[in-house]
Design an enzyme around this catalytic site. Structure first.
Site, short mmCIF file in Angstrom:
data_model
loop_
_atom_site.label_atom_id
_atom_site.label_comp_id
_atom_site.label_asym_id
_atom_site.label_seq_id
_atom_site.Cartn_x
_atom_site.Cartn_y
_atom_site.Cartn_z
N HIS A 30 0.87 -1.21 0.00
CA HIS A 30 0.00 0.00 0.00
C HIS A 30 0.89 1.23 0.00
O HIS A 30 1.43 1.62 1.03
CB HIS A 30 -0.90 0.00 1.25
CG HIS A 30 -1.82 1.18 1.34
ND1 HIS A 30 -3.12 1.08 1.80
CD2 HIS A 30 -1.65 2.49 1.07
CE1 HIS A 30 -3.70 2.27 1.79
NE2 HIS A 30 -2.82 3.15 1.36
N LEU A 33 2.41 6.94 -4.58
CA LEU A 33 3.60 7.52 -5.23
C LEU A 33 3.28 8.86 -5.89
O LEU A 33 4.20 9.55 -6.35
CB LEU A 33 4.16 6.54 -6.26
CG LEU A 33 4.78 5.25 -5.70
CD1 LEU A 33 5.30 4.37 -6.85
CD2 LEU A 33 5.91 5.54 -4.71
N ARG A 34 1.97 9.20 -5.98
CA ARG A 34 1.55 10.46 -6.62
C ARG A 34 2.01 10.50 -8.09
O ARG A 34 2.19 9.46 -8.70
CB ARG A 34 2.07 11.69 -5.86
CG ARG A 34 1.88 11.65 -4.34
CD ARG A 34 0.44 11.56 -3.92
NE ARG A 34 0.31 11.83 -2.48
CZ ARG A 34 -0.69 11.40 -1.73
NH1 ARG A 34 -1.64 10.64 -2.26
NH2 ARG A 34 -0.76 11.70 -0.45
N HIS A 191 -4.47 -0.49 6.15
CA HIS A 191 -4.04 0.27 7.34
C HIS A 191 -4.95 0.06 8.55
O HIS A 191 -5.56 0.99 9.05
CB HIS A 191 -3.86 1.76 7.04
CG HIS A 191 -4.85 2.37 6.07
ND1 HIS A 191 -6.21 2.28 6.25
CD2 HIS A 191 -4.67 3.05 4.92
CE1 HIS A 191 -6.81 2.89 5.26
NE2 HIS A 191 -5.91 3.36 4.44
N LEU A 236 -5.18 9.33 7.92
CA LEU A 236 -6.44 8.60 8.06
C LEU A 236 -6.21 7.15 7.67
O LEU A 236 -5.56 6.91 6.66
CB LEU A 236 -7.52 9.24 7.18
CG LEU A 236 -7.97 10.62 7.68
CD1 LEU A 236 -8.87 11.30 6.66
CD2 LEU A 236 -8.66 10.51 9.04
N ALA A 280 -4.45 14.91 5.19
CA ALA A 280 -4.21 13.63 5.87
C ALA A 280 -3.16 12.83 5.12
O ALA A 280 -3.28 12.65 3.91
CB ALA A 280 -5.50 12.84 5.96
#
Ligand code: NCD
Ligand code: ZN
Length: 364
Positions: A30, A33-34, A191, A236, A280
Site C-alpha cells: 500500500h 507515489l503520486r 491500514h 487517516l 491527511a
C-alpha cells in the site's frame, strides 16, 4: 532467513559485530507515489526499500480505466532511478460507475492486481469514491468470481461518527455485511488501526488480510498532540489509543500470515501539512523498514519479521517472493529529514531522528 544475532547471551560483543537480519527483498502492499514532480522525488525511496509496491490509484483525477493504469504505470517506470527494478503493481479506483467488464479486462490482462474501495469522502482524494455500496455489488461479484482482491479503506463517512470510531463503525456496519454477502471475495483491510479490526481479519483469514503501517506501530493518538499539534502525524485512519497500538504490534509479530506490510506512505507538501487545514497522510516510505524491524526487535520477534515483510503479502496475492535480499543492521542511523521538491519539501516520518536500525544493503 539468517539472523546473525552476534551478541550471544552473557558474552561480550566482539568489536564491530552488530546484530543483523537478512530477508528476501520485501514488498509494500500500500503506497502512494503520486505523479509528476512528487513521483520523481519520492519513488527512489520506496524503490530502495521494496522490490514491488501496490500503487494507490487516488490521483487527481483517479485511475479508473485500464488505459489510465497503463499510462500511470509507464510514468512510474520512467521515473525509476537508474538500475532499479522496482515493480509497480497497479490498482483501479472503484466509483459508483465502475464497469465490471473493465475490471475483469484489466485483471485478465494483468494491468492491475486489485481494486481500491474508498468510501466517498473518507480520505485524501476520495471524492470520486463509492457512495452506494449496494450498487457496487455487480462489481464485487465479478471480482469474487475472478479472484481479484478488493482493498478497502475501512472508515465510516457518516459525519456524525466520532473520528476515532470511524474504523470500528465501518467494520461493523459495512465490512462484516460485505464479507457475508460475498463469501469468496478476497479482501485486504488497509491500514488496520484497531484491535477489533485485527480480530475480524483473523477470523476471516486467509481470504481476508490486513496491511499495517509503520506509523500506527509507533505512535498513538496522544502522539498527535504531544507538546502541541503535530500535523505530520495526522493521517487517516487517525492513530488510536495506546491499547490499539499494542494490539497491532502483537498482530504483526504473532506469526499469523494474514498481516502484511503496507506503509501507506502518503506524501504531501510541507505547506499542505503545516496549514490551517492539514491534509491527511504520513510520509513513511523513507524509514519504513527501519521502523518495522525495530518493532519486531522490541517485541522479541525478529525470527518472524521475514514472514510479515517478505512472504505473507506475496502469498495472499498469489505471487512468488522476490529474489535477492535486504540486510538490516542494528546500527544507529539518521534518515533525511525532508525530501525537496523545487522550492518546497515533504517532511519524512521519523526523518532526522536517530533510529536504532539501518538498512545495511541488498544482496543478489
Ligand atoms: C492518503 C493520501 O494522502 O492519499 N492519506 C492518508 O491519510 N492515509 C489516503 C489514504 O490512504 O487514506
Ligand atoms: Zn493510503
Amino acid at each position: 532467513m539468517t539472523i546473525d544475532a552476534l551478541f550471544e547471551a552473557g558474552s561480550a560483543p566482539e568489536a564491530g559485530a552488530l546484530p543483523t537480519i537478512t530477508i528476501p527483498r520485501p514488498d509494500d502492499w500500500h503506497v502512494h507515489l503520486r505523479d509528476g514532480a512528487m513521483l520523481k522525488a519520492v519513488l527512489p525511496y520506496t524503490a530502495a526499500q521494496f522490490a514491488r509496491g501496490i500503487i494507490m490509484p487516488n490521483l487527481v483525477p483517479p485511475v479508473v480505466t485500464v488505459a489510465d493504469a497503463l499510462a500511470y504505470r509507464d510514468r512510474i517506470l520512467a521515473n525509476r532511478p537508474q538500475g532499479s527494478d522496482f515493480e509497480p503493481l497497479m490498482t483501479c479506483y472503484l466509483t459508483d460507475r465502475t464497469d465490471p467488464d473493465e475490471i475483469e479486462r484489466g485483471f485478465g490482462e494483468r494491468v492491475w492486481i486489485a481494486a481500491k474501495l474508498y468510501p466517498a469522502g473518507a480520505t485524501t482524494n476520495s471524492s470520486h469514491g463509492v457512495t452506494d455500496l449496494a450498487g457496487l455489488s455487480p462489481v464485487l461479484e465479478r471480482m469474487e468470481k475472478i479472484g481479484m482482491p478488493v482493498l478497502v479503506h475501512g472508515e465510516s463517512t457518516d459525519p456524525e461518527v466520532d473520528i476515532f470510531d470511524r474504523e470500528e463503525v465501518f467494520m461493523e456496519n459495512t465490512l462484516l455485511p460485505m464479507l457475508k454477502r460475498h463469501e469468496g471475495l478476497k479482501v485486504v483491510v488497509e491500514h488496520a488501526t484497531t484491535s477489533g479490526t485485527v480480530d475480524i481479519v483473523r477470523v476471516h483469514a486467509p481470504r481476508v488480510a490486513a496491511t499495517i503501517t509503520p506509523h500506527h506501530l509507533v505512535i498513538n493518538r496522544t502522539s498527535i498532540f504531544q507538546g502541541g499539534l503535530r500535523p505530520h502525524l495526522y493521517c487517516l485512519p487517525v492513530a488510536k489509543r495506546e491499547s490499539h497500538r499494542q494490539a497491532l504490534r502483537k498482530a504483526i509479530t504473532s506469526g499469523e500470515s494474514c498481516f502484511m506490510i503496507g506503509t501507506d506512505s502518503a506524501p504531501h507538501m510541507r505547506s499542505s501539512k503545516q496549514a490551517e487545514c492539514c491534509s491527511a497522510g504520513v510520509f513513511g516510505g523513507v524509514t519504513a523498514l527501519q521502523t518495522y524491524v525495530q518493532v519486531f526487535d522490541e517485541e522479541g520477534a525478529l525470527d518472524r519479521f521475514e514472514a510479515f515483510a517478505s512472504l505473507n503479502g506475496a502469498r495472499f496475492h498469489g505471487l512468488a517472493p522476490n529474489r535477492g535480499t535486504v540486510t538490516l543492521v542494528k546500527k544507529p542511523g539518521v534518515a533525511v529529514a525532508a525530501v525537496p521538491i523545487g522550492e518546497e519539501d515533504i517532511v519524512v516520518f521519523r526523518g532526522g531522528e536517530t533510529l536504532p536500525w539501518s538498512i545495511g544493503g541488498t544482496g543478489a
